[in-house]
Enzyme design. Structure first.
Site, mmCIF file in Angstrom:
data_model
loop_
_atom_site.group_PDB
_atom_site.id
_atom_site.type_symbol
_atom_site.label_atom_id
_atom_site.label_comp_id
_atom_site.label_asym_id
_atom_site.label_seq_id
_atom_site.Cartn_x
_atom_site.Cartn_y
_atom_site.Cartn_z
ATOM 1 N N ASP A 1 0.959 -1.087 0.102
ATOM 2 C CA ASP A 1 0.009 -0.092 0.071
ATOM 3 C C ASP A 1 0.844 1.169 -0.106
ATOM 4 O O ASP A 1 0.315 2.210 -0.104
ATOM 5 C CB ASP A 1 -1.123 -0.087 1.340
ATOM 6 C CG ASP A 1 -0.345 -0.016 2.561
ATOM 7 O OD1 ASP A 1 0.915 -0.075 2.643
ATOM 8 O OD2 ASP A 1 -0.987 0.137 3.575
ATOM 9 N N SER A 2 2.043 1.191 0.037
ATOM 10 C CA SER A 2 3.011 2.062 -0.106
ATOM 11 C C SER A 2 2.831 2.826 -1.460
ATOM 12 O O SER A 2 3.380 4.158 -1.808
ATOM 13 C CB SER A 2 4.552 1.744 -0.151
ATOM 14 O OG SER A 2 4.824 0.522 -0.960
ATOM 15 N N ASP B 1 -1.133 -6.464 -0.398
ATOM 16 C CA ASP B 1 -1.123 -5.647 1.047
ATOM 17 C C ASP B 1 -2.788 -5.408 1.247
ATOM 18 O O ASP B 1 -3.329 -4.773 0.459
ATOM 19 C CB ASP B 1 -0.366 -4.172 0.836
ATOM 20 C CG ASP B 1 0.530 -3.938 2.003
ATOM 21 O OD1 ASP B 1 0.067 -4.844 3.156
ATOM 22 O OD2 ASP B 1 1.277 -3.011 2.116
ATOM 23 N N GLU C 1 -0.931 -4.895 8.869
ATOM 24 C CA GLU C 1 -0.128 -4.525 9.897
ATOM 25 C C GLU C 1 -0.748 -4.536 11.158
ATOM 26 O O GLU C 1 -2.082 -4.487 11.366
ATOM 27 C CB GLU C 1 0.005 -3.000 9.601
ATOM 28 C CG GLU C 1 0.691 -2.601 8.166
ATOM 29 C CD GLU C 1 0.926 -1.181 8.005
ATOM 30 O OE1 GLU C 1 0.538 0.007 8.900
ATOM 31 O OE2 GLU C 1 1.194 -0.936 6.820
ATOM 32 N N GLU D 1 9.709 -3.667 10.453
ATOM 33 C CA GLU D 1 9.873 -2.249 9.449
ATOM 34 C C GLU D 1 10.501 -1.532 10.525
ATOM 35 O O GLU D 1 9.746 -1.098 11.667
ATOM 36 C CB GLU D 1 8.741 -1.861 9.031
ATOM 37 C CG GLU D 1 9.163 -0.626 8.498
ATOM 38 C CD GLU D 1 8.069 -0.067 7.241
ATOM 39 O OE1 GLU D 1 7.114 -0.720 6.803
ATOM 40 O OE2 GLU D 1 8.211 1.087 6.918
HETATM 41 O O1 KIV Z 1 3.536 -1.153 1.722
HETATM 42 C C1 KIV Z 1 4.771 -1.386 1.426
HETATM 43 O O2 KIV Z 1 5.451 -1.405 0.498
HETATM 44 C C2 KIV Z 1 5.344 -2.329 2.747
HETATM 45 C C3 KIV Z 1 6.606 -2.703 2.437
HETATM 46 C C4 KIV Z 1 7.478 -1.786 2.588
HETATM 47 C C5 KIV Z 1 6.993 -3.781 3.700
HETATM 48 O O3 KIV Z 1 4.717 -2.625 3.647
#
Ligand code: KIV
Length: 307
Positions: A53-54, A96, A128, A195
């Site tokens: 979700d980044s 995610d 998370e 993280e």
């Molecule tokens: O959303 C993401 O890219 C992540 C990774 C950096 C672990 O959660």
């Protein structure tokens, strides 16, 4: 020369990841969001592709991951899946769970996870949070979907954490992260992302869990490492937190490439003959005079898309 085709690549599964941990083989994970990038990372030999979700920050330009929706995650997962389908078929694909898709109830969480798998083509999901999510993890696992946990700096809790800051630096917080990691493993998580936690803490968690730990800003002792593709390729030269290493300078290369294009357009050097289509035999019809205006074009003119 051998006429045999090459041995097909061994597909990375949750069992293979566990085997890699047991064998001490480091696991390479990359986050990416589209089909082209998926083909790059597959060709480079990554073990796991995470559609994170980044993307809310990297692709959409938000200042957090909070606005990302499950529809958007499904869309990007499906794009990455299509890219991977044109490659080796080896990497394990994780989708995610975005903010709001699993916090309210286990039922909603199962529905969101099912969409990432059924529509997005993910083989597992990531969420998370620690012990407070064991019921949710159990329900998703019971539905047949492997779950990757995520502890330490959990970006969806940015407001509770008071910013993107290293977690688990004092003994009490470190003990809580270890407890959470054990709880996630007991609930059925097949791997846990750590993280931005101290390397010493990540080493202890890694040694105490049977499932692999995947670190980002968590030091060398984790069973695997994950970085966001755009970060590791240096697509934004100005973004370089301590845990990111630029393995390439794509941002600078991209700007230089586009600048060269702009210069050639402006100087009429592009497109040159090698990049143009020709039809030496064609004879254009005379332009219709005013009386014919509005009539359908007659055969022989150049009216369609070039082939
Ligand atoms: O959303 C993401 O890219 C992540 C990774 C950096 C672990 O959660």
């Amino acid at each position: 020369m051998s006429s045999q085709s090459p041995t097909p690549a061994r597909r990375v599964t949750v069992h293979e990841l566990r085997r890699m941990k047991d064998a001490g083989e480091p696991i390479a994970v990359v986050t990416c969001y589209d089909a082209t990038a998926a083909r790059w990372v597959d060709a480079a030999g990554v073990d796991v592709v995470l559609v994170g979700d980044s993307l809310g920050m990297v692709v959409q330009g938000h200042d957090s991951t909070l606005p990302v929706t499950i529809d958007q995650m499904v869309y990007h997962c499906a794009a990455v899946k299509r890219g991977l389908a044109r490659g080796s078929g080896r990497p394990h694909l994780v989708g995610d769970m975005p903010f709001g898709s699993y916090q309210a109830s286990a039922d909603e969480a199962v529905r969101a996870a099912a969409r990432l798998v059924a529509e997005g083509g993910a083989e597992a999901v990531k969420l998370e949070g620690g012990a407070e999510y064991v019921d949710v993890v159990r329900r998703i696992v019971r539905a047949g979907v492997p779950v990757m946990g995520h502890l330490g700096l959990t970006p969806q809790s940015v407001h509770r954490m008071g910013g993107y800051v290293v977690q688990g630096k004092d003994s009490e917080k470190a003990a809580q992260i270890l407890k959470d990691a054990r709880a996630l493993e007991a609930a059925g998580c097949y791997a846990v992302v750590l993280e931005c936690v101290p390397a010493e803490l990540a080493r202890i968690v890694t040694s105490q869990l049977h499932v692999p730990t995947i670190g980002i800003g968590a030091g060398i002792h984790c069973d695997g490492q994950v970085l966001v593709l755009n970060d590791l390729l240096g697509m934004d030269a100005s973004f370089k937190p301590r845990f990111v290493k630029h393995f390439a300078s794509l941002g600078e290369a991209a700007t230089a490439g586009v600048a060269a294009y702009v210069a050639e357009v402006r100087s009429r050097r592009f497109p040159d003959d090698a990049h143009a289509f020709h039809s030496p035999g064609v004879r254009l019809l005379p332009a219709p005079d005013d009386d014919d205006a509005g009539e359908e074009p007659k055969g022989g003119g150049v009216t369609g898309a070039p082939v």
